[in-house]
Enzyme design. Sequence first.
Site, PDB file in Angstrom:
ATOM      1  CB  VAL A  79      44.925  44.307  -5.864  1.00 19.76           C
ATOM      2  CG1 VAL A  79      44.787  42.860  -5.733  1.00 19.76           C
ATOM      3  CG2 VAL A  79      45.830  44.706  -6.983  1.00 19.76           C
ATOM      4  CB  CYS A  80      41.900  45.032  -1.838  1.00 24.90           C
ATOM      5  SG  CYS A  80      43.511  45.025  -1.181  1.00 24.90           S
ATOM      6  CG  ASP A  81      37.181  47.999  -5.863  1.00 25.46           C
ATOM      7  OD1 ASP A  81      36.979  47.171  -6.866  1.00 25.46           O
ATOM      8  OD2 ASP A  81      36.663  48.698  -5.412  1.00 25.46           O
TER       9      ASP A  81
END
Length: 166
Positions: free
Chosen positions: A59-61
């Site tokens: 999700v951060c990516d």
Amino acid sequence: MANVTFKGNPVTLVGKEVKVGDKAPDFTVLDQNLQEVTLADTKGHVRLISVVPSLDTGVCDAQTRRFNEEAAKLDNVKVLTISVDLPFAQKRWCGAAGIENVQVLSDHRDVSFGQAYGVLIKELRLLARAVFVIDSNDTVTYVEYVPEVTNHPNYEAAIEAAKAAK
């Protein structure tokens, strides 16, 4: 404080919750060359600050890649991504991901940003997922503390808020 969970479990956020209309708190983070960066370094610009726990998660990516794409279309908006990843890991990740439009910064040393914006997860020493928009006069115009850290933020609302800020 905002109620936030990580994988369904409640977590404790350290610091003061930031609200729309507040003067943006100052902070000191590190760039990928270990140089200090503060809020004042982007004075005079609208800032969209994307907060992620770690770039090495899906999700951060995706969040950082999405804001990188959008940053190219935003005039007078500086897009910052802040995590507690080490600057060396951030540099490696940005190189591999082709991140060129977002300044990726590390809060690992002092968790200054995490405490100033109320996103430091006490139990994990990670930052909770959040998005802040700060106008050119250092006033907070948009805040989203994502209720479940593993979920995506509202990209469209954040981008519209950045476009509307002066």
